[in-house]
Design a protein around this motif. Structure first.
Motif, mmCIF file in Angstrom:
data_model
loop_
_atom_site.group_PDB
_atom_site.id
_atom_site.type_symbol
_atom_site.label_atom_id
_atom_site.label_comp_id
_atom_site.label_asym_id
_atom_site.label_seq_id
_atom_site.Cartn_x
_atom_site.Cartn_y
_atom_site.Cartn_z
ATOM 1 N N VAL A 1 0.858 0.903 9.609
ATOM 2 C CA VAL A 1 0.638 -0.215 7.803
ATOM 3 C C VAL A 1 -0.400 -0.090 8.139
ATOM 4 O O VAL A 1 -1.569 0.254 7.757
ATOM 5 N N ARG A 2 -0.703 -0.657 9.670
ATOM 6 C CA ARG A 2 -2.357 -0.236 10.496
ATOM 7 C C ARG A 2 -2.929 1.086 10.128
ATOM 8 O O ARG A 2 -3.797 1.243 10.163
ATOM 9 N N VAL A 3 -2.466 2.201 10.338
ATOM 10 C CA VAL A 3 -2.702 3.707 10.529
ATOM 11 C C VAL A 3 -3.462 3.723 8.734
ATOM 12 O O VAL A 3 -4.341 4.031 8.504
ATOM 13 N N LEU A 4 -1.976 3.802 7.939
ATOM 14 C CA LEU A 4 -2.341 3.561 6.753
ATOM 15 C C LEU A 4 -3.330 2.774 6.239
ATOM 16 O O LEU A 4 -4.105 3.961 4.578
ATOM 17 N N ALA A 5 -3.503 2.351 6.109
ATOM 18 C CA ALA A 5 -4.282 1.012 5.727
ATOM 19 C C ALA A 5 -5.840 0.792 6.113
ATOM 20 O O ALA A 5 -6.933 1.340 5.148
ATOM 21 N N ALA A 6 -6.353 1.836 7.084
ATOM 22 C CA ALA A 6 -7.141 2.411 7.690
ATOM 23 C C ALA A 6 -7.714 3.989 6.572
ATOM 24 O O ALA A 6 -9.075 3.785 6.268
ATOM 25 N N THR A 7 -6.691 4.606 6.939
ATOM 26 C CA THR A 7 -7.250 5.946 5.725
ATOM 27 C C THR A 7 -7.152 5.607 4.401
ATOM 28 O O THR A 7 -8.157 6.049 3.763
ATOM 29 N N VAL A 8 -5.785 4.718 3.717
ATOM 30 C CA VAL A 8 -6.075 4.105 2.088
ATOM 31 C C VAL A 8 -8.173 3.393 2.666
ATOM 32 O O VAL A 8 -8.452 3.143 1.046
ATOM 33 N N ALA A 9 -8.162 2.462 3.346
ATOM 34 C CA ALA A 9 -9.879 2.007 3.172
ATOM 35 C C ALA A 9 -10.398 3.215 2.731
ATOM 36 O O ALA A 9 -11.637 2.262 2.324
ATOM 37 N N SER A 10 -10.468 3.832 4.009
ATOM 38 C CA SER A 10 -11.714 5.123 3.703
ATOM 39 C C SER A 10 -12.144 5.219 2.631
ATOM 40 O O SER A 10 -12.775 6.284 2.239
ATOM 41 N N LEU A 11 -10.893 5.298 1.634
ATOM 42 C CA LEU A 11 -11.355 6.043 0.359
ATOM 43 C C LEU A 11 -12.160 5.703 -0.875
ATOM 44 O O LEU A 11 -12.538 4.548 -1.102
ATOM 45 N N VAL A 12 -12.884 5.975 -2.153
ATOM 46 C CA VAL A 12 -13.544 6.022 -2.316
ATOM 47 C C VAL A 12 -13.492 6.495 -3.926
ATOM 48 O O VAL A 12 -13.550 7.239 -4.095
ATOM 49 N N PRO A 13 -13.364 5.200 -5.139
ATOM 50 C CA PRO A 13 -13.823 4.088 -4.914
ATOM 51 C C PRO A 13 -11.824 3.609 -3.770
ATOM 52 O O PRO A 13 -10.848 3.955 -3.867
ATOM 53 N N ARG A 14 -12.005 2.122 -2.853
ATOM 54 C CA ARG A 14 -10.889 1.861 -2.254
ATOM 55 C C ARG A 14 -10.161 0.702 -3.217
ATOM 56 O O ARG A 14 -10.564 0.306 -4.149
ATOM 57 N N PRO A 15 -8.319 2.161 -2.925
ATOM 58 C CA PRO A 15 -7.670 0.834 -4.080
ATOM 59 C C PRO A 15 -7.813 -0.273 -2.798
ATOM 60 O O PRO A 15 -7.700 -0.800 -2.085
ATOM 61 N N VAL A 16 -7.298 -1.672 -4.233
ATOM 62 C CA VAL A 16 -6.602 -2.703 -3.520
ATOM 63 C C VAL A 16 -5.734 -2.226 -2.902
ATOM 64 O O VAL A 16 -4.703 -1.848 -2.659
ATOM 65 N N ILE A 17 -5.191 -3.013 -1.403
ATOM 66 C CA ILE A 17 -4.265 -2.523 -0.673
ATOM 67 C C ILE A 17 -2.947 -3.748 -0.481
ATOM 68 O O ILE A 17 -4.455 -4.978 0.342
ATOM 69 N N VAL A 18 -2.297 -3.669 -0.315
ATOM 70 C CA VAL A 18 -0.870 -4.895 -0.664
ATOM 71 C C VAL A 18 0.067 -4.622 0.571
ATOM 72 O O VAL A 18 0.075 -3.312 0.808
ATOM 73 N N THR A 19 0.538 -5.933 1.069
ATOM 74 C CA THR A 19 1.188 -5.324 1.951
ATOM 75 C C THR A 19 1.965 -6.781 1.968
ATOM 76 O O THR A 19 2.899 -7.609 0.761
ATOM 77 N N GLY A 20 3.170 -6.216 3.121
ATOM 78 C CA GLY A 20 4.604 -7.531 2.890
ATOM 79 C C GLY A 20 5.657 -7.486 3.671
ATOM 80 O O GLY A 20 5.640 -6.498 4.347
#
Length: 412
Positions: free
Chosen positions: A89-108
């Motif tokens: 998750v840590r690696v994927l979240a950094a990848t997703v956070a760099s997208l423009v526009p950034r999607p909402v990131i949900v986890t659990g």
């Protein structure tokens, strides 16, 4: 129309993600994508994980880590559900956070999450919403985040396995004693041999009824946690195995169809069973300890001895335990409402960014952790270089740095 894409890898997280997507309103468009990691589900595990859902295994795409940005650009989701172990998750979240526009990131987390842990939150620092499954989990994670000074937003959802189980047909009671195997609980070989002997004794006590060892992986398949000692292997070492003791790799939903009761050390299958009206024994042979993931069952009335297992003395949980532990009123579920709120902020261009946690090592550490999380599925040159240098260095430094990290954790 809202759109959410789930990125998952291991068996338990795939099952969790699929069931969570099923719980979304019909006007939400969903897609499940398997991101290849060393522990990613096999085709058989995928079919089992999707049992009871409307998701066709043939429609589920498998992608490499390097393909994730392009896949998400194509899908243009409002939100991405991170359904993986913390380091992934840590690696994927950094990848997703760099997208423009950034999607909402949900986890659990895909099951029982008591005790609450700091590590679970630190891995998910860049996620906007952290879904939990009991009022107790939300309360304890919220308190731990406050104590640690961590900014995280938690939401409540009925445990999706339990929600699916409640809708399953159980018109007739079964006769099987189903044992829910876990990869690392208990961890020691001697303890697992003790469980194997107990199962043999339970089968011998009544040859007319089956004892079913419910395994989650066939030989060669991976699980969320690496299993060192499998029960099929251990059973072969403890003497003659009665013919009514069998091993099953069927989905838990199917195994419970024929269950008289379920036995576990601490598996989420206990919650799934209770939701189906199947009584349970939570084995107390090894005590109650955070490492066994079983303190959540204190006060439930479900703990029982090996004698109770042999006698099939199953029980349902105490009424006073239920509401705080996975059986709250579903009207209290707020994860969809919180997701909608975050999606509205995103569409309005005002979704606040969540920066990654600051750590030493910078870019080199990021590459190192990506390589550890994805193994051969990270095909970057930087990953290969860091692996060549980092593995020997890690071997040398680990015993030196371990006492330092322990002191930091005790002081935190």
């Amino acid at each position: 129309m809202r759109r959410i894409v789930a990125l998952a890898d291991t068996d338990s997280y795939v099952k969790w993600a699929a069931a969570l997507l099923e719980a979304l309103p019909d006007d939400v468009e969903t897609e499940l994508v398997i991101v290849e990691t060393p522990l990613a589900v096999s085709a058989g595990q995928l079919r089992n994980a999707l049992a009871g859902t409307r998701i066709d295994p043939e429609t589920v795409r498998r992608v490499e880590f390097g393909e994730v940005p392009a896949i998400l650009d194509e899908a243009a989701p409002d939100a991405v559900l991170m359904a993986s172990r913390g380091p992934v998750v840590r690696v994927l979240a950094a990848t997703v956070a760099s997208l423009v526009p950034r999607p909402v990131i949900v986890t659990g987390l895909p099951g029982i999450s008591i005790p609450a842990t700091t590590a679970a939150m630190l891995h998910r620092t860049q996620c906007d919403l952290f879904v939990l499954h009991s009022t107790r989990e939300v309360r304890e994670f919220t308190e731990l985040a406050r104590h640690r000074g961590l900014a995280q937003r938690f939401a409540l959802s009925t445990l999706p396995f339990a929600a699916v189980a409640r809708t399953a047909d159980r018109s007739a009671g079964g006769t099987d004693l189903v044992f829910a195997s876990q990869a690392i609980v208990p961890r020691e070989r001697a303890d697992r041999v003790r469980v194997a002997r107990m199962l043999v004794a339970a089968a011998a006590a009544d040859p007319t009824r089956r004892v079913v060892v419910k395994e989650r992986a066939v030989g060669g398949e991976q699980q969320t946690h690496r299993q060192k000692y499998s029960y099929p292997d251990l059973l072969a070492t403890v003497g003659p195995v009665p013919s009514n003791l069998v091993v099953s790799h069927a989905p838990m939903l199917r195994a419970l169809d024929d269950a008289e009761g379920l036995v576990t050390v601490s598996s989420t299958a206990a919650i799934e069973a209770v939701a189906r009206g199947v009584p349970v024994i939570v084995l107390d042979s090894f005590g109650v300890d955070d490492r066994l993931i079983n303190p959540v069952f204190v006060g439930s009335g479900l703990f029982g001895s090996e004698d109770a297992v042999r006698e099939r003395d199953f029980r349902m949980p105490a009424e006073g335990w239920l509401a705080d532990n996975y059986f709250h009123d579903r009207a209290a579920d707020d994860w969809v409402a919180q997701l909608d709120e975050l999606v509205a902020l995103r569409r309005g261009g005002v979704l606040a960014p969540k920066p990654a946690r600051e750590r030493r090592g910078g870019r080199v550490r990021d590459v190192w952790e990506r390589k550890l999380a994805f193994g051969r599925h990270d095909r970057s040159l930087a990953g290969a270089v860091v692996l060549v240098v980092g593995v020997p260095l890690r071997f040398v430094l680990r015993p030196i740095l371990r006492p330092y990290h322990r002191r930091r954790l005790r002081a935190a």
